[in-house]
Design an enzyme around this catalytic site. Structure first.
Site, PDB file in Angstrom:
ATOM      1  N   SER A  24       0.811  -1.230   0.000  1.00 38.04           N
ATOM      2  CA  SER A  24       0.000   0.000   0.000  1.00 38.04           C
ATOM      3  C   SER A  24       0.844   1.279   0.000  1.00 38.04           C
ATOM      4  CB  SER A  24      -0.952   0.009   1.196  1.00 38.04           C
ATOM      5  OG  SER A  24      -1.932  -0.978   1.013  1.00 38.04           O
ATOM      6  N   LYS A  73      -8.596  -4.291  12.147  1.00 39.34           N
ATOM      7  CA  LYS A  73      -9.795  -3.981  11.344  1.00 39.34           C
ATOM      8  C   LYS A  73     -11.115  -4.143  12.090  1.00 39.34           C
ATOM      9  CE  LYS A  73      -8.751  -4.940   6.507  1.00 39.34           C
ATOM     10  NZ  LYS A  73      -9.010  -5.847   5.387  1.00 39.34           N
ATOM     11  N   ALA A 134     -16.134 -16.750   4.249  1.00 40.40           N
ATOM     12  CA  ALA A 134     -16.906 -15.865   5.127  1.00 40.40           C
ATOM     13  C   ALA A 134     -16.004 -15.237   6.180  1.00 40.40           C
ATOM     14  CB  ALA A 134     -18.040 -16.646   5.779  1.00 40.40           C
ATOM     15  N   GLY A 136     -12.750 -12.148   6.521  1.00 47.54           N
ATOM     16  CA  GLY A 136     -12.709 -10.712   6.263  1.00 47.54           C
ATOM     17  C   GLY A 136     -13.060 -10.366   4.821  1.00 47.54           C
TER      18      GLY A 136
HETATM   19  P1  NAD Z   1      -9.807 -14.836   6.922  1.00 40.30           P
HETATM   20  O1  NAD Z   1      -8.805 -15.578   7.747  1.00 40.30           O
HETATM   21  O2  NAD Z   1     -10.594 -13.757   7.525  1.00 40.30           O
HETATM   22  O3  NAD Z   1     -10.857 -15.916   6.303  1.00 40.30           O
HETATM   23  C1  NAD Z   1     -10.410 -17.130   5.768  1.00 40.30           C
HETATM   24  C2  NAD Z   1     -11.543 -17.831   5.012  1.00 40.30           C
HETATM   25  O4  NAD Z   1     -10.987 -19.000   4.374  1.00 40.30           O
HETATM   26  C3  NAD Z   1     -12.671 -18.339   5.898  1.00 40.30           C
HETATM   27  O5  NAD Z   1     -13.897 -18.266   5.195  1.00 40.30           O
HETATM   28  C4  NAD Z   1     -12.280 -19.798   6.139  1.00 40.30           C
HETATM   29  O6  NAD Z   1     -13.377 -20.611   6.488  1.00 40.30           O
HETATM   30  C5  NAD Z   1     -11.733 -20.148   4.776  1.00 40.30           C
HETATM   31  N1  NAD Z   1     -10.849 -21.306   4.782  1.00 40.30           N
HETATM   32  C6  NAD Z   1      -9.693 -21.458   5.468  1.00 40.30           C
HETATM   33  N2  NAD Z   1      -9.143 -22.662   5.195  1.00 40.30           N
HETATM   34  C7  NAD Z   1      -9.979 -23.270   4.308  1.00 40.30           C
HETATM   35  C8  NAD Z   1      -9.955 -24.532   3.658  1.00 40.30           C
HETATM   36  N3  NAD Z   1      -8.976 -25.429   3.871  1.00 40.30           N
HETATM   37  N4  NAD Z   1     -10.957 -24.827   2.799  1.00 40.30           N
HETATM   38  C9  NAD Z   1     -11.963 -23.946   2.582  1.00 40.30           C
HETATM   39  N5  NAD Z   1     -12.036 -22.744   3.175  1.00 40.30           N
HETATM   40  C10 NAD Z   1     -11.062 -22.421   4.039  1.00 40.30           C
HETATM   41  O7  NAD Z   1      -9.005 -14.334   5.662  1.00 40.30           O
HETATM   42  P2  NAD Z   1      -9.411 -13.129   4.668  1.00 40.30           P
HETATM   43  O8  NAD Z   1      -8.846 -11.884   5.169  1.00 40.30           O
HETATM   44  O9  NAD Z   1     -10.873 -13.219   4.411  1.00 40.30           O
HETATM   45  O10 NAD Z   1      -8.591 -13.523   3.355  1.00 40.30           O
HETATM   46  C11 NAD Z   1      -9.049 -14.574   2.499  1.00 40.30           C
HETATM   47  C12 NAD Z   1      -8.243 -14.494   1.206  1.00 40.30           C
HETATM   48  O11 NAD Z   1      -8.548 -13.264   0.532  1.00 40.30           O
HETATM   49  C13 NAD Z   1      -6.733 -14.495   1.426  1.00 40.30           C
HETATM   50  O12 NAD Z   1      -6.135 -15.282   0.430  1.00 40.30           O
HETATM   51  C14 NAD Z   1      -6.334 -13.038   1.268  1.00 40.30           C
HETATM   52  O13 NAD Z   1      -5.052 -12.887   0.745  1.00 40.30           O
HETATM   53  C15 NAD Z   1      -7.360 -12.574   0.245  1.00 40.30           C
HETATM   54  N6  NAD Z   1      -7.622 -11.125   0.342  1.00 40.30           N
HETATM   55  C16 NAD Z   1      -7.453 -10.374  -0.775  1.00 40.30           C
HETATM   56  C17 NAD Z   1      -7.739  -9.025  -0.749  1.00 40.30           C
HETATM   57  C18 NAD Z   1      -7.561  -8.217  -2.001  1.00 40.30           C
HETATM   58  O14 NAD Z   1      -7.567  -6.981  -1.916  1.00 40.30           O
HETATM   59  N7  NAD Z   1      -7.431  -8.847  -3.141  1.00 40.30           N
HETATM   60  C19 NAD Z   1      -8.205  -8.417   0.431  1.00 40.30           C
HETATM   61  C20 NAD Z   1      -8.364  -9.226   1.566  1.00 40.30           C
HETATM   62  C21 NAD Z   1      -8.074 -10.584   1.508  1.00 40.30           C
END
Ligand code: NAD
Length: 292
Positions: A24, A73, A134, A136
């Site tokens: 960022s 957050k 489900a 962040g």
């Molecule tokens: P988080 O830890 O809040 O949520 C993780 C999610 O993944 C949950 O829904 C969980 O149940 C699921 N999960 C974990 N292991 C799993 C498995 N083995 N099988 C199925 N589901 C599984 O994480 P987050 O912040 O929501 O991030 C999720 C992804 O999104 C990450 O890869 C992160 O890099 C990406 N992300 C991208 C952006 C962007 O701007 N592109 C922003 C935020 C997050």
């Protein structure tokens, strides 16, 4: 830099821990410099133990605002004066805007995702989508999609610690928006196939495909996809996950998480400066490619 930073330069922060790896600062400082805006963006290592003081610092030092990342957050909202509808419903803030001492909390992650779809000529308004995840990212996408006018969202998650959050998100969407949301267990493959078949878009919002789950996907096999299905991933490192590799093989229009990352930043940038981020320039400088 010595010429660019003066006594007038306005400061935007980023408060998170760990944060030194973040892209960022490079993104926002490049946009400020390119547009000749007298702002600077700096990352500060702040965790929950120093968060309240950091927010007081934003007020005291009259920062323009700040980004907020993990682990702050979902905690920072209590120290702010106002929350946007999305931040309120998502229960998370990734952007603080300082309006003459009144601190507003916004959540631009979902805005970023929806804007990245538009930028890639994908229209899901009034249609049905399926989102897996489900946490962040998933919650931000699901709430913003509902607020923006997506007609139906089928949410899938494994029965882990995020399941209760998924139930809560579905409840909020059904009570507070015109969108109809439903929750399914990701282990229910019959439901997964049925919901994907009746959706125009399938999104991965889980960590699957990214370290430590690199190379894996929850998608049972390619028969769950069809060529006219749009497939998106929130993951951008790697740029092509196993999920997107399969989508590409089936011939689906597909998009990785770079767009969401860029446009969540652009939405925050606009809130702080009231100026549009130079998107095409940023794509070029950051080497951003969404799909093919
Ligand atoms: P988080 O830890 O809040 O949520 C993780 C999610 O993944 C949950 O829904 C969980 O149940 C699921 N999960 C974990 N292991 C799993 C498995 N083995 N099988 C199925 N589901 C599984 O994480 P987050 O912040 O929501 O991030 C999720 C992804 O999104 C990450 O890869 C992160 O890099 C990406 N992300 C991208 C952006 C962007 O701007 N592109 C922003 C935020 C997050």
């Amino acid at each position: 830099m010595a010429e660019r930073l003066t006594g007038h330069t306005e400061l935007v922060g980023l408060i998170a821990y760990p944060i030194r790896h973040s892209s960022s600062p490079a993104m926002h400082n490049e946009a400020f410099a390119y547009l000749g805006l007298d702002y600077a963006y700096l990352a500060f290592e702040v965790d929950n133990s120093t968060l309240e003081d950091a927010v007081k610092g934003i007020r005291a030092l009259k920062l323009v605002g700040s980004n907020v990342s993990m682990p702050n957050k979902t905690v920072v909202g209590q120290y702010l004066d106002k929350l946007s509808p999305a931040a309120e419903l998502v229960g998370a803030v990734n952007t603080i805007v300082n309006k003459n001492g009144v601190l507003e909390g916004h959540c631009t992650d979902g805005i970023g995702y929806m804007q990245s779809l538009k930028d890639y000529d994908i229209d899901v308004i009034g249609k049905k989508i399926t989102v897996v995840g489900a946490g962040g990212a998933g919650t931000a996408i699901e709430i913003q999609a509902a607020l923006d006018g997506v007609a139906e969202i089928s949410i899938f998650n494994i029965k882990d610690k995020f399941w209760a959050n998924a139930e809560n998100t579905v409840k909020k969407i059904n009570e507070k928006t015109n969108c109809k949301a439903q929750l399914f267990d990701l282990a229910d493959h019959e439901a997964l196939k049925r919901e994907i078949d009746s959706s125009v878009l399938l999104a991965n919002a889980t960590g699957c495909g990214m370290k430590p789950l690199e190379g894996m996907t929850w998608l049972p096999d390619k028969s769950y996809l069809r060529p006219d299905l749009i497939v998106t991933d929130t993951v951008y490192a790697p740029a092509e996950t196993e999920f997107l590799r399969i989508a590409k093989e089936v011939g689906c229009k597909h998009m990785n998480g770079f767009g969401m990352m860029l446009f969540q930043g652009a939405a925050a940038f606009k809130l702080w400066t009231n100026v549009d981020m130079p998107i095409e320039h940023m794509k070029e400088v950051l080497g951003i490619h969404y799909g093919d």
